[in-house]
Design a protein around this motif. Structure first.
Motif, PDB file in Angstrom:
ATOM      1  N   LEU A  86       1.507  -1.965 -68.812  1.00  0.00           N
ATOM      2  CA  LEU A  86       2.481  -2.335 -69.844  1.00  0.00           C
ATOM      3  C   LEU A  86       1.766  -2.654 -71.160  1.00  0.00           C
ATOM      4  O   LEU A  86       2.204  -2.232 -72.235  1.00  0.00           O
ATOM      5  CB  LEU A  86       3.297  -3.554 -69.386  1.00  0.00           C
ATOM      6  N   ALA A  87       0.660  -3.369 -71.058  1.00  0.00           N
ATOM      7  CA  ALA A  87      -0.072  -3.786 -72.258  1.00  0.00           C
ATOM      8  C   ALA A  87      -0.637  -2.570 -72.991  1.00  0.00           C
ATOM      9  O   ALA A  87      -0.812  -2.605 -74.208  1.00  0.00           O
ATOM     10  CB  ALA A  87      -1.186  -4.754 -71.887  1.00  0.00           C
ATOM     11  N   SER A  88      -0.921  -1.490 -72.254  1.00  0.00           N
ATOM     12  CA  SER A  88      -1.452  -0.280 -72.900  1.00  0.00           C
ATOM     13  C   SER A  88      -0.360   0.561 -73.554  1.00  0.00           C
ATOM     14  O   SER A  88      -0.630   1.688 -73.971  1.00  0.00           O
ATOM     15  CB  SER A  88      -2.182   0.607 -71.891  1.00  0.00           C
ATOM     16  N   GLN A  89       0.852   0.004 -73.602  1.00  0.00           N
ATOM     17  CA  GLN A  89       1.965   0.717 -74.250  1.00  0.00           C
ATOM     18  C   GLN A  89       2.193   2.095 -73.628  1.00  0.00           C
ATOM     19  O   GLN A  89       2.383   3.086 -74.330  1.00  0.00           O
ATOM     20  CB  GLN A  89       1.722   0.860 -75.759  1.00  0.00           C
ATOM     21  N   LYS A  90       2.156   2.151 -72.305  1.00  0.00           N
ATOM     22  CA  LYS A  90       2.438   3.418 -71.624  1.00  0.00           C
ATOM     23  C   LYS A  90       3.915   3.469 -71.238  1.00  0.00           C
ATOM     24  O   LYS A  90       4.480   2.465 -70.815  1.00  0.00           O
ATOM     25  CB  LYS A  90       1.555   3.547 -70.381  1.00  0.00           C
ATOM     26  N   PRO A  91       4.522   4.638 -71.359  1.00  0.00           N
ATOM     27  CA  PRO A  91       5.952   4.745 -71.057  1.00  0.00           C
ATOM     28  C   PRO A  91       6.250   4.663 -69.554  1.00  0.00           C
ATOM     29  O   PRO A  91       5.447   5.128 -68.725  1.00  0.00           O
ATOM     30  CB  PRO A  91       6.341   6.131 -71.583  1.00  0.00           C
ATOM     31  N   ILE A  92       7.401   4.088 -69.249  1.00  0.00           N
ATOM     32  CA  ILE A  92       7.873   3.998 -67.865  1.00  0.00           C
ATOM     33  C   ILE A  92       9.346   4.402 -67.842  1.00  0.00           C
ATOM     34  O   ILE A  92      10.116   4.000 -68.715  1.00  0.00           O
ATOM     35  CB  ILE A  92       7.743   2.564 -67.307  1.00  0.00           C
ATOM     36  N   LEU A  93       9.691   5.198 -66.841  1.00  0.00           N
ATOM     37  CA  LEU A  93      11.093   5.592 -66.661  1.00  0.00           C
ATOM     38  C   LEU A  93      11.522   5.239 -65.242  1.00  0.00           C
ATOM     39  O   LEU A  93      10.808   5.542 -64.289  1.00  0.00           O
ATOM     40  CB  LEU A  93      11.230   7.115 -66.885  1.00  0.00           C
ATOM     41  N   GLY A  94      12.657   4.590 -65.111  1.00  0.00           N
ATOM     42  CA  GLY A  94      13.227   4.306 -63.793  1.00  0.00           C
ATOM     43  C   GLY A  94      14.558   5.006 -63.676  1.00  0.00           C
ATOM     44  O   GLY A  94      15.458   4.808 -64.495  1.00  0.00           O
ATOM     45  N   ILE A  95      14.690   5.861 -62.675  1.00  0.00           N
ATOM     46  CA  ILE A  95      15.928   6.621 -62.476  1.00  0.00           C
ATOM     47  C   ILE A  95      16.616   6.106 -61.221  1.00  0.00           C
ATOM     48  O   ILE A  95      16.012   6.113 -60.143  1.00  0.00           O
ATOM     49  CB  ILE A  95      15.632   8.128 -62.309  1.00  0.00           C
ATOM     50  N   CYS A  96      17.850   5.680 -61.333  1.00  0.00           N
ATOM     51  CA  CYS A  96      18.666   5.282 -60.182  1.00  0.00           C
ATOM     52  C   CYS A  96      17.959   4.185 -59.387  1.00  0.00           C
ATOM     53  O   CYS A  96      17.803   3.081 -59.881  1.00  0.00           O
ATOM     54  CB  CYS A  96      18.995   6.522 -59.342  1.00  0.00           C
ATOM     55  N   ASN A  97      17.467   4.488 -58.186  1.00  0.00           N
ATOM     56  CA  ASN A  97      16.737   3.482 -57.419  1.00  0.00           C
ATOM     57  C   ASN A  97      15.519   2.992 -58.216  1.00  0.00           C
ATOM     58  O   ASN A  97      15.140   1.823 -58.133  1.00  0.00           O
ATOM     59  CB  ASN A  97      16.302   4.056 -56.069  1.00  0.00           C
ATOM     60  N   GLY A  98      14.957   3.855 -59.031  1.00  0.00           N
ATOM     61  CA  GLY A  98      13.827   3.458 -59.869  1.00  0.00           C
ATOM     62  C   GLY A  98      14.244   2.435 -60.925  1.00  0.00           C
ATOM     63  O   GLY A  98      13.489   1.509 -61.246  1.00  0.00           O
ATOM     64  N   PHE A  99      15.442   2.601 -61.464  1.00  0.00           N
ATOM     65  CA  PHE A  99      16.009   1.626 -62.410  1.00  0.00           C
ATOM     66  C   PHE A  99      16.184   0.287 -61.684  1.00  0.00           C
ATOM     67  O   PHE A  99      15.842  -0.781 -62.208  1.00  0.00           O
ATOM     68  CB  PHE A  99      17.345   2.176 -62.918  1.00  0.00           C
ATOM     69  N   GLN A 100      16.689   0.350 -60.458  1.00  0.00           N
ATOM     70  CA  GLN A 100      16.849  -0.871 -59.665  1.00  0.00           C
ATOM     71  C   GLN A 100      15.498  -1.542 -59.438  1.00  0.00           C
ATOM     72  O   GLN A 100      15.367  -2.767 -59.520  1.00  0.00           O
ATOM     73  CB  GLN A 100      17.528  -0.533 -58.324  1.00  0.00           C
ATOM     74  N   VAL A 101      14.480  -0.732 -59.178  1.00  0.00           N
ATOM     75  CA  VAL A 101      13.132  -1.271 -58.983  1.00  0.00           C
ATOM     76  C   VAL A 101      12.659  -1.983 -60.254  1.00  0.00           C
ATOM     77  O   VAL A 101      12.156  -3.105 -60.215  1.00  0.00           O
ATOM     78  CB  VAL A 101      12.141  -0.148 -58.592  1.00  0.00           C
ATOM     79  N   LEU A 102      12.853  -1.326 -61.410  1.00  0.00           N
ATOM     80  CA  LEU A 102      12.376  -1.912 -62.665  1.00  0.00           C
ATOM     81  C   LEU A 102      13.072  -3.234 -62.979  1.00  0.00           C
ATOM     82  O   LEU A 102      12.442  -4.169 -63.477  1.00  0.00           O
ATOM     83  CB  LEU A 102      12.564  -0.927 -63.827  1.00  0.00           C
ATOM     84  N   THR A 103      14.369  -3.321 -62.666  1.00  0.00           N
ATOM     85  CA  THR A 103      15.058  -4.594 -62.941  1.00  0.00           C
ATOM     86  C   THR A 103      14.666  -5.651 -61.913  1.00  0.00           C
ATOM     87  O   THR A 103      14.461  -6.801 -62.260  1.00  0.00           O
ATOM     88  CB  THR A 103      16.591  -4.416 -62.944  1.00  0.00           C
ATOM     89  N   GLU A 104      14.534  -5.253 -60.663  1.00  0.00           N
ATOM     90  CA  GLU A 104      14.125  -6.217 -59.628  1.00  0.00           C
ATOM     91  C   GLU A 104      12.730  -6.751 -59.918  1.00  0.00           C
ATOM     92  O   GLU A 104      12.394  -7.876 -59.566  1.00  0.00           O
ATOM     93  CB  GLU A 104      14.155  -5.567 -58.236  1.00  0.00           C
ATOM     94  N   ALA A 105      11.895  -5.919 -60.546  1.00  0.00           N
ATOM     95  CA  ALA A 105      10.524  -6.335 -60.840  1.00  0.00           C
ATOM     96  C   ALA A 105      10.429  -7.083 -62.162  1.00  0.00           C
ATOM     97  O   ALA A 105       9.365  -7.599 -62.503  1.00  0.00           O
ATOM     98  CB  ALA A 105       9.605  -5.110 -60.863  1.00  0.00           C
ATOM     99  N   GLY A 106      11.506  -7.138 -62.925  1.00  0.00           N
ATOM    100  CA  GLY A 106      11.477  -7.821 -64.217  1.00  0.00           C
ATOM    101  C   GLY A 106      10.860  -6.977 -65.330  1.00  0.00           C
ATOM    102  O   GLY A 106      10.687  -7.451 -66.453  1.00  0.00           O
ATOM    103  N   ILE A 107      10.523  -5.725 -65.028  1.00  0.00           N
ATOM    104  CA  ILE A 107       9.931  -4.850 -66.052  1.00  0.00           C
ATOM    105  C   ILE A 107      10.995  -4.516 -67.101  1.00  0.00           C
ATOM    106  O   ILE A 107      10.733  -4.460 -68.289  1.00  0.00           O
ATOM    107  CB  ILE A 107       9.357  -3.573 -65.398  1.00  0.00           C
ATOM    108  N   LEU A 108      12.206  -4.329 -66.628  1.00  0.00           N
ATOM    109  CA  LEU A 108      13.357  -4.214 -67.519  1.00  0.00           C
ATOM    110  C   LEU A 108      14.236  -5.442 -67.302  1.00  0.00           C
ATOM    111  O   LEU A 108      14.406  -5.870 -66.170  1.00  0.00           O
ATOM    112  CB  LEU A 108      14.173  -2.954 -67.205  1.00  0.00           C
ATOM    113  N   PRO A 109      14.752  -6.007 -68.353  1.00  0.00           N
ATOM    114  CA  PRO A 109      14.597  -5.554 -69.736  1.00  0.00           C
ATOM    115  C   PRO A 109      13.446  -6.221 -70.490  1.00  0.00           C
ATOM    116  O   PRO A 109      13.153  -5.807 -71.602  1.00  0.00           O
ATOM    117  CB  PRO A 109      15.927  -5.983 -70.366  1.00  0.00           C
ATOM    118  N   ASP A 110      12.792  -7.220 -69.903  1.00  0.00           N
ATOM    119  CA  ASP A 110      11.915  -8.086 -70.701  1.00  0.00           C
ATOM    120  C   ASP A 110      10.418  -7.825 -70.550  1.00  0.00           C
ATOM    121  O   ASP A 110       9.614  -8.617 -71.016  1.00  0.00           O
ATOM    122  CB  ASP A 110      12.213  -9.561 -70.374  1.00  0.00           C
ATOM    123  N   ARG A 111      10.023  -6.773 -69.867  1.00  0.00           N
ATOM    124  CA  ARG A 111       8.586  -6.508 -69.649  1.00  0.00           C
ATOM    125  C   ARG A 111       7.895  -7.718 -69.042  1.00  0.00           C
ATOM    126  O   ARG A 111       6.755  -8.017 -69.380  1.00  0.00           O
ATOM    127  CB  ARG A 111       7.894  -6.127 -70.977  1.00  0.00           C
TER     128      ARG A 111
END
Lengths: 244, 902
Positions: A86-111
Motif C-alpha cells: 500500500l505504501a508503494s502506491q501500487k493499485p489493488i482491485l477487488g472484484i465481488c468476493n475480492g471486494f468483500q476481502v478488501l473491506t473485511e481487511a480494512g484495505i477499503l475504504p481507509d487503507r
C-alpha cells in the motif's frame, strides 16, 4: 506489453482467477496467478508484483462471512507485505468476493489493515442474484476509471452478499460506480440495483484512487465472446498506469 | 479443557427475514418474528477477544458472551451437529485462529439458535425438524446441556458374520428388506450359495458390498433384464462417428472439440434423495455429476451444468399431496436453494435451469448435467497397475448417504421418508472446489493413472470398479472420519460427498502429496492395487472383506422380465376454438401462464451464468437479458484466433446424452421402456447423431395409502455440439421491423394431443403431432443449415411447448419489438392449433427483405412480420382478431413461477 506484473491472488474457493487473468492479458497486461498459501509459506512475495487483483468466488467457502478468512490471513499473516504494498502506491482491485476481502481487511475504504469501516452484507432479496447490470461511472478520482466519468458500463453481477454498509464514523469511501437504470441514472429499483444497495453504490475507491472494489464482474465483460466488453476498460487503465 | 462461547446476532438479518416470510406463507401465519443467533463454541486455551475479529464483524454483527435472546419472547430451538460429527466450518475456524496466532484453539463448533416469536414450542420444533436441519448429522441441543469436550466422540459397532445357511426364501427376503439391502431373492440365494462354496459366512461388510454393487442403481439390472443396456451404445458403435472420443465406458462421454481438446457430457439423476430431503439431495446431485467430469479420463474440468426438475404441481392443496411425499412446492423451493448453494461456489455456469410438472412425479425427477473440457491426450484413462497407490482425496467419511444405492433402487413408500433418511448425503462445495483446482495440476504432472469419483456405494464401489482387473487391498483404519462411530461396512458404503479415488504410480506419490497439500486437499493412502483379483479390506486388525472380483462383478443373477403392451384408453380433445378477441386473449394466457412456458427466471437468476468468463449466450438473453434462450453457448478456448463454442451447431457435429426415468418394472412399463429405448436408438442411428453417455433410473414409483403413483416415463436428451465461431450463433429475439416471420417445416393444427394448450384444459388428447421420420428430419436440417450458411435469417427458434405463439412472444419480449401475424394461411385445421400446436421439428425464422429467394423450394409459410411496436397482433385476412402489448403479456408470463417460489 508492459513489464509490470499484476498478481491475481487466489485461495481455496476462489473461482474467477483464471478469467480475471485472461482479461488482464486481453488488455495487454501481464497477470500472474498467485496462491495465497504460497505468500504465507514464503514461496511468493507481494513485493514482486506491481499491482494486485483479488478476484471473485467463495474463498474458504465463505465460512464465517464472505471474504473473512482470506482477509484475516492477509491482515494477520501478511500484514507487513500488505502495508509495504500500500505504501508503494501500487493499485489493488477487488472484484465481488475480492471486494468483500478488501473491506473485511480494512484495505477499503481507509487503507487501514485490520480496521473495518465498510461491509458488504446479504442482498435485500436474501438470494444470490445473477444479473446483467448497468453502472454509471462517477467523476471521483480513480485510476481504474480514468476517462470513463459519466459513461454507463454494462457487465454481469453474481453474488449473494453485495449490499454495502458504510460505517458512519468518517471513512473515506468514494463512490466510483452506481447501479443505473435504463436511462443511465443511479437507481434503487430492483433488479437494476440487484442487492438493495443504499445510494445505488456498486463500487468504491480509497483516498488515493488506486484501490477499487466493486461487486460487478468486469472480467466477464472483457473477452471477445462475451456480451459486453466494457469491463476491459478498467484493465486497460491498469495497463496504461503500469506502463507510465 | 476450557470451553468458551460467543453469541452473534446480525443487526440486519436478511436470512431470518426470508425464512420468516417463507414460514408465514407456508402454513405458519401465526409466526410473528424469527431471530437467528449464531453461537461459536471454542475449546482450548485461547483469548476470545483476539479471536473475535475472525468470528464476527462488529459493523453488522453484535457479539456477546451470553445469548442475547429473551426466552420469554418465544421458543428457542438450537441446532448443532451431532457430537460424533465434525462441523464443516471447524477446519476454517482452526485455520483462521492459527493465522491470528491463537494456537491454543483445539476445537471449534457452531450452533444456530432460532427463536420463533408467536409459536408454541412443539410447532417451533416441528418447523425446525422439517426445514432447518438434517437429523442424520444434526440435532437439537437441549437447554442446559453440559459439554465436556467439543471433539467428536462415539464408538463403532464390531464387524459381524452373517450366516445365511438354512434360511428359507421367505426369511432371505425378510432379512434383505430389514437390513435395507433391497436385494431380490435371486441375489440373496446367490450370496447364500457363495457362502456355502467358500465355507465361511460373509461378514456384514461383504454382504453390504454385494447388495449395493448389484443394486439397480449400480448394476442396471432392470435394463439388463430387458436387453437394453447395450442398445444405445451399439447404435453409437455402428454410427462410428469421427468426433466421438469416448462413449458409455467412462464417467462421462467425450466429443472431439478444437485444438486437441475434448468436451464431455454426463447427466445424472438423484430422484430418491431429492424426494425425501430436497436440499441435501439436489446439492449432492450437482456435486456428484460434477465429479463425473472430474473423474473422466485422467481428470476433466467442469465448464457448465444444468438442473432439470420434475415435480407434482407446487400449487397442489396440502390434502392432495400423497402421504409420505413432501409438498412439491417445498421440493421446488428447496431444490433452487440447493442448486444455488452448490453450483455457485463451484464456479460453474448454469446452462439450463428447467422446471416441469406432472401429477406422476410424487417421487420427483431430479436431473443434473455436467459438461467438461479435457486435453485430448488425457481423455482415456489407463488401467491401474499392481503396486499403484490407491489414494483417497477430498472430504472426510461420515454417516451420510449410507444405503443410497440400494434405497434409490427400490420404490418409495409412505415409510421411506423415515426409514431411509440416512441415505441422504450432505454436500460441501468448498471441499469439491479445492480438488477441482488440484485435479488438472495432478493430471498434467503425470500423477494420475486412473481417477474416479466416489458416488453410490462409496469407497467399496470405487475401489472395486477401479481394481476389477487387478485386485485391490485397502486399510479402513486410515480413512479420515467425520463420525467416530462408523463401523467397517459403514466406512466402505458411506456416500459422503466430495471424495475421489486416484490410482497414482508409486514414483509419483511424493509429487502428488505436495500438490494436494498446496491446494489444501485432504488426502490419504488408502492402500494399493494388487494382482490377485480380490477385493480385500482390513479394519482394526481384522480382514473384513475378502471377495473375488469375479464373484462381485460377474455373478449377479438377472431376473427375467415379462413384457406386455399396455391397453391405453385415450380420449380425444374437447376444447372449444376461440372465436372472439376475449376468447383469444384467454387462450393466449392459458399458454403463457402454463408452468412449462412461464418465465422461470425467479429460479434461474439465482444461479451464476457468467462465471469462468466463457459464456457467449447464457440461458437468458435478448436486450432485457430475461428472454429464455433454450441454448447455452460457451467459448471455452481462450486466446485463440477464433472462439470455438459448445452448442448450437451443425448436426453433423453433435452428440447426445440420455437420461431415462421410468416407473418400477411391470409388464406394461417394460413394454413402454423397451419401445422408448429402441425408438431413440434407431433414430440416433438413422440420423447419425450418436449417444455418448446416458443413465437410467427405473424406480419412479411411489406407493402411498394403497395407491400407486407412477412417474410419467421420462426421457431427457441433451445435445452437445461444436461450432467454429460464436458469431455464427443465431438466437430467437427479433432483429428488425419489416422482416418476415416464416415457419419452415410441417404444421398440422389439428394434432394438439400432449400439448401445453391441451394440458391447460386438463386434457391429453389422443393424437400427437406426427413424428418426422429420420429422412425428413435430415432434409429439414439440411435446409436450415443451408439458410444459416447463407445468412438468410436473422433470428430463429425451434417450435416446442407453447407452439408458434410462445416463440413469437419470447422473440418480441427479448427484442423490444412486436409481431403481426395473419391466420389466413394455406393450412387446414383449427386456428388455435396454428398458434399453439407443437410442431416439433419445425422452426420459426426471421427473414429480412431480399432474402426471400433462399426460401424457393423450401416448404414454408409466411406468418407475418416483425413490427416496431412491442405488441402481438393477430389478424385473419387483414381483419383484427386479437392484440395485446408485450408488457401486459409479460406481466402474466412472469407471475406463475414467481408465485410458487417466492
Amino acid at each position: 506489453m508492459s513489464e509490470a506484473t499484476t498478481a491475481v491472488l487466489y485461495a481455496p474457493g476462489t473461482n474467477c482467477h483464471e478469467e480475471t487473468a485472461a482479461a488482464i492479458e486481453q488488455a495487454g497486461g501481464r497477470p500472474a496467478l498467485v496462491l495465497l498459501r504460497d505468500l504465507v509459506d514464503g514461496r511468493a512475495r507481494l513485493e514482486d508484483y506491481q499491482a494486485a487483483v483479488v478476484p471473485g468466488g467463495f474463498s474458504y467457502g465463505d465460512h464465517l462471512g464472505a471474504g473473512r478468512i482470506f482477509a484475516t490471513t492477509l491482515v494477520a499473516r501478511l500484514r507487513d507485505q500488505l502495508v509495504k504494498f500500500l505504501a508503494s502506491q501500487k493499485p489493488i482491485l477487488g472484484i465481488c468476493n475480492g471486494f468483500q476481502v478488501l473491506t473485511e481487511a480494512g484495505i477499503l475504504p481507509d487503507r487501514a489493515p485490520g480496521e473495518r469501516a465498510m461491509a458488504l452484507i446479504e442482498n435485500q432479496s436474501a438470494r444470490f442474484e445473477d444479473r446483467k447490470v448497468r453502472l454509471l461511472v462517477s467523476s471521483e478520482k480513480c485510476m481504474w476509471t480514468e476517462g470513463l466519468a459519466g459513461q454507463v458500463l454494462e457487465m454481469p453481477v453474481a453474488h449473494a452478499e453485495g449490499r454495502p454498509l458504510l460505517c458512519e464514523r468518517g471513512n473515506r469511501a468514494q463512490v466510483v460506480f452506481y447501479y443505473a437504470d435504463i436511462e443511465g441514472r443511479p437507481t434503487l429499483e430492483y433488479p437494476a440495483n440487484p442487492n438493495g444497495a443504499p445510494g445505488a453504490v456498486a463500487g468504491v475507491t480509497d483516498s488515493t484512487g488506486l484501490v477499487l472494489g466493486l461487486m460487478p464482474h468486469p472480467e466477464r465483460a472483457s473477452l471477445p465472446a462475451q456480451y459486453s466488453r466494457d469491463g476491459l476498460k478498467l484493465f486497460r487503465n491498469l495497463v496504461r498506469w503500469l506502463g507510465k | 479443557m476450557a470451553i468458551h462461547s460467543v453469541y452473534a446476532l446480525y443487526k440486519d438479518d436478511a436470512e431470518a427475514r426470508s425464512w420468516l416470510s417463507f414460514f408465514r406463507s407456508h402454513g405458519c401465519p401465526a409466526l410473528d418474528g424469527l431471530v437467528i443467533e449464531r453461537v461459536f463454541w471454542l475449546e482450548g486455551d485461547v483469548s476470545v477477544e483476539r479471536l473475535l475479529p475472525l468470528l464476527v464483524n462488529p459493523l453488522y454483527q453484535d457479539a456477546s458472551e451470553r445469548s442475547q435472546l429473551d426466552p420469554s419472547l418465544g421458543p428457542i430451538v438450537e441446532i448443532a451437529y451431532r457430537p460424533a460429527v465434525t462441523d464443516p466450518e471447524t477446519p476454517s475456524i482452526l485455520a483462521g485462529a492459527r493465522a491470528l496466532g491463537e494456537n491454543g484453539l483445539e476445537f471449534a463448533r457452531l450452533s444456530r439458535r432460532y427463536q420463533f416469536v408467536g409459536l408454541q414450542e412443539a410447532e417451533a420444533r416441528r418447523l425446525a425438524a422439517r426445514f432447518l436441519y438434517n437429523k442424520i448429522v444434526e440435532r437439537v441441543r437441549e437447554p442446559g446441556e453440559v459439554v465436556t469436550t467439543l471433539r467428536p466422540t462415539g464408538t463403532p459397532d464390531p464387524v459381524r458374520a452373517i450366516l445365511l445357511a438354512g434360511l428359507s426364501d421367505k426369511e432371505l427376503v425378510e432379512l434383505s428388506h430389514a437390513r435395507s439391502w433391497y436385494a431380490p431373492l435371486s441375489q440373496m440365494k446367490a450370496i447364500q450359495a457363495h457362502e456355502l462354496a467358500q465355507r465361511r459366512p460373509h461378514t456384514d461388510a461383504e454382504i453390504e458390498i454385494l447388495a449395493q454393487s448389484w443394486s439397480d442403481h449400480c448394476f442396471h439390472t432392470t435394463w439388463k433384464s430387458l436387453g437394453l443396456l447395450k442398445r444405445l451404445s451399439a447404435a453409437t458403435a455402428r454410427i462410428n462417428h469421427p468426433l466421438v472420443v469416448s462413449s458409455f465406458k467412462d464417467n462421462a462421454g467425450g466429443l472431439d472439440f478444437y485444438e486437441d481438446w475434448v468436451v464431455t457430457i454426463k447427466g445424472e439423476t438423484h430422484n430418491f434423495p431429492s424426494s425425501i430431503a430436497p436440499f441435501g439431495g439436489i446439492a449432492t446431485k450437482h456435486g456428484g455429476v460434477i465429479r463425473d467430469t472430474l473423474g473422466f479420463g485422467k481428470g476433466g474440468y467442469p465448464i457448465g451444468g444444468s438442473t432439470i426438475m420434475g415435480t407434482m404441481d407446487p400449487r397442489l392443496p396440502d390434502q392432495e399431496v400423497p402421504a409420505g411425499a413432501l409438498h412439491p412446492q417445498l421440493i421446488v423451493t428447496e431444490s433452487i436453494r440447493a442448486t444455488a448453494y452448490y453450483t455457485n461456489p463451484m464456479g460453474i455456469p448454469m446452462m439450463h435451469p428447467i422446471y416441469r410438472i406432472h401429477p406422476g412425479y410424487a417421487k420427483c425427477f431430479a436431473l443434473g448435467h455436467s459438461v467438461g473440457l479435457i486435453p485430448r491426450r488425457y481423455a482415456i484413462k489407463d488401467e491401474p497397475r499392481p503396486g499403484d497407490v490407491a489414494l483417497l482425496m477430498g472430504g472426510e467419511t461420515g454417516r451420510d448417504g449410507i444405503h443410497g444405492a440400494t434405497a434409490s433402487s427400490t420404490g418409495m413408500t409412505g415409510e421411506t421418508l423415515e426409514k431411509e433418511f440416512a441415505a441422504v448425503q450432505i454436500g460441501h462445495p468448498i471441499t469439491e472446489r479445492k480438488f477441482t483446482s488440484a485435479i488438472p495440476v495432478l493430471r498434467d504432472a503425470g500423477c494420475v493413472r486412473s481417477i474416479t469419483d466416489l458416488g453410490a456405494g462409496g469407497i467399496s464401489c470405487a475401489v472395486g470398479e477401479m481394481g476389477a482387473e487387478t485386485g485391490v487391498r485397502i486399510d479402513l483404519d486410515v480413512v479420515p472420519l467425520k463420525d467416530r462411530s462408523l463401523t467397517a461396512w459403514e466406512i466402505l458404503l458411506s456416500e459422503s460427498q466430495e471424495r475421489m479415488l486416484v490410482a497414482v504410480p508409486p514414483e509419483k506419490l511424493a509429487e502428488t502429496v505436495a500438490i494436494l497439500d498446496r491446494y489444501e486437499v485432504l488426502h490419504t493412502v488408502l492402500g494399493h492395487f494388487t494382482d490377485n483379483k480380490r477385493l480385500e479390506a482390513f479394519w482394526q486388525g481384522q480382514k473384513v472383506v475378502d471377495l473375488e472380483m469375479s464373484f462381485l462383478w460377474e455373478a449377479c443373477p438377472i431376473d427375467s422380465t415379462v413384457i406386455a403392451e399396455p391397453q391405453r384408453q385415450l380420449a380425444s380433445l374437447d376444447i372449444p376454438e376461440p372465436a372472439t378477441a376475449s376468447e383469444w386473449g384467454e387462450a393466449v394466457r392459458r399458454v403463457l401462464t402454463h408452468y412449462h412456458c412461464a418465465d422461470q427466471q425467479a429460479a434461474g437468476s439465482q444461479f451464476d451464468t457468467t462465471v469462468q468468463g466463457r459464456t457467449a449466450v447464457g440461458p437468458f438473453g435478448g436486450k432485457s437479458h430475461r428472454m429464455p434462450t433454450n441454448l447455452y453457448v460457451s467459448a471455452p478456448l481462450r486466446g485463440k484466433t477464433y472462439e470455438a463454442v459448445v452448442a448450437g451447431a451443425d448436426y453433423h457435429e453433435l452428440a447426445l446424452c440420455d437420461n431415462f426415468y421410468t416407473p418400477r418394472l411391470r409388464p406394461d412399463i417394460a413394454w413402454d421402456l423397451k419401445r422408448m429405448v429402441e425408438t431413440i436408438a434407431d433414430l440416433s442411428e438413422q440420423l447419425g447423431i450418436p449417444f455418448i453417455s446416458g443413465k437410467d433410473s427405473s424406480s419412479g414409483t411411489m406407493e402411498s395409502g394403497g395407491r400407486r403413483i407412477d412417474v410419467p416415463p421420462t426421457l431427457v436428451v441433451s445435445v452437445l455440439g461444436r461450432v467454429p465461431d460464436v458469431k455464427e450463433i443465431v438466437t430467437k429475439d427479433f432483429r428488425s421491423p419489416g422482416d418476415r416471420i416464416v415457419l419452415v417445416g410441417r404444421a398440422n393444427p389439428d394434432l394438439l394431443g400432449g400439448s401445453v394448450y391441451a394440458d391447460s384444459y386438463g386434457q391429453r388428447g389422443d393424437r400427437l403431432f406426427d413424428a418426422y421420420d429420420a429422412a425428413s428430419i435430415r432434409a429439414q436440417w439440411d435446409t436450415i443449415l443451408h439458410l444459416h450458411r447463407e445468412g438468410a435469417y436473422l433470428s430463429g427458434s425451434a417450435i416446442a411447448e407453447g407452439g408458434v405463439f410462445l416463440r413469437l412472444f419470447e422473440a418480441s419480449f427479448g427484442s423490444g419489438l412486436g409481431a403481426r401475424i395473419d391466420l389466413n394461411l394455406p393450412i387446414k385445421g383449427r386456428r388455435d392449433g396454428l398458434l399453439f400446436g407443437e410442431f416439433v421439428g419445425s422452426v420459426l425464422l426471421e427473414v429480412p427483405p431480399g432474402m426471400d429467394s433462399f426460401l424457393d423450394g423450401v416448404s414454408h409459410y409466411v406468418l407475418g412480420e416483425v413490427i416496431e411496436e412491442p405488441r402481438l397482433i393477430l389478424t385473419e385476412a387483414g381483419h383484427g382478431v386479437w392484440q395485446d402489448s408485450i408488457s401486459s403479456l409479460a406481466a402474466a408470463w412472469s407471475k406463475t413461477f414467481r408465485e410458487v417460489v417466492e
